[in-house]
Motif scaffolding. Structure first.
Motif, PDB file in Angstrom:
ATOM      1  N   TRP A  17     -11.282  18.323  21.767  1.00 30.21           N
ATOM      2  CA  TRP A  17     -11.738  17.178  22.544  1.00 30.21           C
ATOM      3  C   TRP A  17     -12.709  17.566  23.654  1.00 30.21           C
ATOM      4  CZ3 TRP A  17     -11.541  12.615  20.659  1.00 30.21           C
ATOM      5  CH2 TRP A  17     -10.521  12.255  19.777  1.00 30.21           C
ATOM      6  N   LEU A  26     -14.700  14.101  31.131  1.00 27.93           N
ATOM      7  CA  LEU A  26     -13.528  14.332  30.290  1.00 27.93           C
ATOM      8  C   LEU A  26     -12.642  15.425  30.883  1.00 27.93           C
ATOM      9  CD1 LEU A  26     -12.796  12.982  27.543  1.00 27.93           C
ATOM     10  CD2 LEU A  26     -13.635  15.060  26.438  1.00 27.93           C
ATOM     11  N   PHE A  83      -9.259  13.933  32.804  1.00 26.29           N
ATOM     12  CA  PHE A  83      -8.089  14.235  31.975  1.00 26.29           C
ATOM     13  C   PHE A  83      -7.591  15.665  32.221  1.00 26.29           C
ATOM     14  CE2 PHE A  83     -10.049  10.710  29.746  1.00 26.29           C
ATOM     15  CZ  PHE A  83      -8.956   9.930  29.416  1.00 26.29           C
ATOM     16  N   SER A  89      -7.048  10.829  41.199  1.00 24.91           N
ATOM     17  CA  SER A  89      -6.184  10.130  40.240  1.00 24.91           C
ATOM     18  C   SER A  89      -4.844  10.838  40.102  1.00 24.91           C
ATOM     19  CB  SER A  89      -6.878  10.023  38.881  1.00 24.91           C
ATOM     20  OG  SER A  89      -7.096  11.302  38.317  1.00 24.91           O
ATOM     21  N   ASN A 116       1.934   9.715  32.325  1.00 28.63           N
ATOM     22  CA  ASN A 116       1.561   8.471  31.639  1.00 28.63           C
ATOM     23  C   ASN A 116       0.723   7.567  32.532  1.00 28.63           C
ATOM     24  OD1 ASN A 116       2.832   9.096  29.218  1.00 28.63           O
ATOM     25  ND2 ASN A 116       4.802   8.238  29.878  1.00 28.63           N
ATOM     26  N   ASN A 133      -2.675   8.983  32.853  1.00 29.72           N
ATOM     27  CA  ASN A 133      -3.470   8.731  31.652  1.00 29.72           C
ATOM     28  C   ASN A 133      -4.013   7.305  31.641  1.00 29.72           C
ATOM     29  OD1 ASN A 133      -4.426   9.713  29.026  1.00 29.72           O
ATOM     30  ND2 ASN A 133      -3.038   8.175  28.181  1.00 29.72           N
ATOM     31  N   VAL A 134      -3.191   6.358  32.096  1.00 27.55           N
ATOM     32  CA  VAL A 134      -3.645   4.963  32.183  1.00 27.55           C
ATOM     33  C   VAL A 134      -4.783   4.839  33.191  1.00 27.55           C
ATOM     34  CG1 VAL A 134      -2.978   2.631  32.868  1.00 27.55           C
ATOM     35  CG2 VAL A 134      -1.431   4.002  31.455  1.00 27.55           C
ATOM     36  N   ALA A 158      -6.807   7.164  34.106  1.00 23.81           N
ATOM     37  CA  ALA A 158      -7.980   7.838  33.545  1.00 23.81           C
ATOM     38  C   ALA A 158      -8.714   6.946  32.556  1.00 23.81           C
ATOM     39  CB  ALA A 158      -7.554   9.140  32.874  1.00 23.81           C
ATOM     40  N   GLN A 159      -7.957   6.257  31.705  1.00 30.13           N
ATOM     41  CA  GLN A 159      -8.581   5.378  30.718  1.00 30.13           C
ATOM     42  C   GLN A 159      -9.288   4.209  31.393  1.00 30.13           C
ATOM     43  OE1 GLN A 159      -8.888   6.007  27.628  1.00 30.13           O
ATOM     44  NE2 GLN A 159      -7.310   7.504  27.134  1.00 30.13           N
ATOM     45  N   ILE A 160      -8.654   3.651  32.423  1.00 28.27           N
ATOM     46  CA  ILE A 160      -9.242   2.505  33.120  1.00 28.27           C
ATOM     47  C   ILE A 160     -10.521   2.911  33.847  1.00 28.27           C
ATOM     48  CG2 ILE A 160      -8.885   0.871  35.016  1.00 28.27           C
ATOM     49  CD1 ILE A 160      -5.930   0.788  34.234  1.00 28.27           C
ATOM     50  N   GLN A 182     -12.423   5.778  33.313  1.00 29.91           N
ATOM     51  CA  GLN A 182     -13.429   6.500  32.542  1.00 29.91           C
ATOM     52  C   GLN A 182     -14.475   5.592  31.907  1.00 29.91           C
ATOM     53  OE1 GLN A 182     -13.627   9.551  28.723  1.00 29.91           O
ATOM     54  NE2 GLN A 182     -11.953   8.111  28.912  1.00 29.91           N
ATOM     55  N   PHE A 183     -14.049   4.560  31.211  1.00 29.77           N
ATOM     56  CA  PHE A 183     -14.993   3.761  30.428  1.00 29.77           C
ATOM     57  C   PHE A 183     -15.979   2.970  31.290  1.00 29.77           C
ATOM     58  CE2 PHE A 183     -11.636   4.543  27.285  1.00 29.77           C
ATOM     59  CZ  PHE A 183     -12.415   5.027  26.247  1.00 29.77           C
TER      60      PHE A 183
END
Length: 385
Positions: A23, A203, A207, A291, A299, A302-303, A305-307, A309-310
């Motif tokens: 990744w 990334l 992460f 973060s 967990n 990770n949430v 990070a996803q929110i 990152q994009f």
């Protein structure tokens, strides 16, 4: 010495995981390849000559200009694909063709051009001058259109010089250029390279730092680490260095792949580019530490990070230019540090001029990084591991 040894330990522990290596190392290269294969055809140059419309009336001087242009519009090494129009009522239609990309420039010789030339010659005897104006219509930020206009200007400068040699140093006409639109052209591989670099750093930072440190908190690993010879500052510094090693591998592998596989013209050894890479690492790593400090467990990290990152990526212009978006989205573009990092990197590589001053591209991400790193430090000081 302890910090360096610990950083190497963290680095080795990370690269033992094959899925993680995929990744952070392989996937950015795959993403770069896919984006280039999909979008590069839109920017492929298929010819080296230029389409030119000539709008004129018959006359001695205008016919001379037409003959010159016809002479360089023939043969294998022709410069122009010339189309001649003699109806001035078509001017608006020709300009629409220019904006639609059907031609690269329009050369308009004014009506009664011969009379204007003769009148100007007579006025020269009385110390007066009223040059006949030849107008060139072109598109701004379109390499082909701007090149066509430049070639035409050089041709007329040469004709002026030859005329002066044969008669006397007078200026019989002048060329007036008008930009009638804007059109951007660029190499997509050069454009996407900085974006992929930022994606890879994001990334690893969000992460690789945020989620992993949150996992350390959740697993109570910090308690065991703090019983070691490392103090908290040394731990975080060594952990950051381990991620720095990974980011350097990412940048190096992407640069080599882009330079030698896709034959990109970027120069990854330029000092400004290296400076922006270091700034990107600092800014995005600060976000990763932030973060991690806010998350209660892996967990939730990770949430987060996803929110985060994009929106940062897609509204930061790393894959495509961001413009003409609604105001409630545009404000996020303006406060997004990736907006300025991507613009600065592209400008430093000569890919695309930054719409923001250089000091803004440096200062805003730097302040962003300092702000979130400060919050992360204060937050970690209050946490009991």
């Amino acid at each position: 010495m302890k910090v360096l040894q610990a950083s190497i330990y963290f680095f080795k522990s990370t690269i033992r995981e094959k899925s993680y290596l995929f990744w952070i190392i392989a996937f950015p290269i795959i993403l770069l390849t896919m984006l280039n294969l999909i979008f590069s055809s839109f920017y492929k140059v298929e010819r080296i000559n230029f389409n030119l419309y000539l709008l004129k009336q018959d006359g001695t001087f205008s016919n001379i200009i037409e003959d010159v242009l016809l002479g360089i519009s023939k043969g294998e090494n022709k410069i122009f694909n010339l189309k001649v129009f003699k109806d001035y009522s078509l001017r608006d239609k020709l300009i629409r063709d220019l904006k639609d990309g059907k031609t690269h420039a329009i050369l308009e010789i004014p009506e009664n051009f011969d009379n204007l030339m003769l009148a100007n010659s007579m006025f020269q005897f009385f110390g007066l001058s009223s040059p006949a104006k030849i107008k060139i219509y072109s598109l701004n930020h379109n390499a082909s259109s701007e090149t066509t206009a430049l070639i035409l200007k050089n041709i007329f400068q040469r004709m002026n010089l030859e005329f002066a040699k044969r008669i006397r140093p007078i200026k019989e006409y002048e060329v007036e250029s008008e930009i009638v639109g804007t059109k951007n052209t660029f190499s997509y591989i050069d454009f996407i390279f900085p974006g992929t670099i930022i994606y890879a750093i994001t990334l690893t930072s969000i992460f690789g730092i945020g989620v992993e440190i949150a996992w350390y908190k959740e697993s109570k690993i910090f308690k065991r680490i703090y019983l070691s010879p490392l103090n908290p500052l040394q731990f975080f510094l060594s952990f950051f260095l381990s991620r720095l090693y990974i980011i350097l591998i990412q940048v190096f592998s992407l640069s080599i792949f882009c330079k030698f596989i896709f034959k990109s013209y970027i120069n990854p050894l330029s000092i400004p580019f290296i400076g922006y890479i270091l700034l990107s690492i600092f800014t995005l790593s600060s976000l990763g530490f932030f973060s991690a400090s806010m998350a209660k467990n892996a967990n939730s990290a990770n949430v987060i990070a996803q929110i985060v990152q994009f929106p940062l990526q897609f509204l930061g212009g790393i894959y495509f230019p961001v413009f003409d978006v609604p105001w409630f989205i545009y404000w996020f573009v303006l406060i997004n540090p990736i907006t300025y990092l991507s613009a600065g990197i592209r400008d430093s590589l000569g890919v695309l001029a930054s719409p923001y001053p250089a000091y803004v591209c440096i200062l805003l991400p730097l302040l962003f990084g300092i702000f979130f790193l400060t919050i992360a430090i204060l937050k970690f000081r209050r946490i009991e591991f």
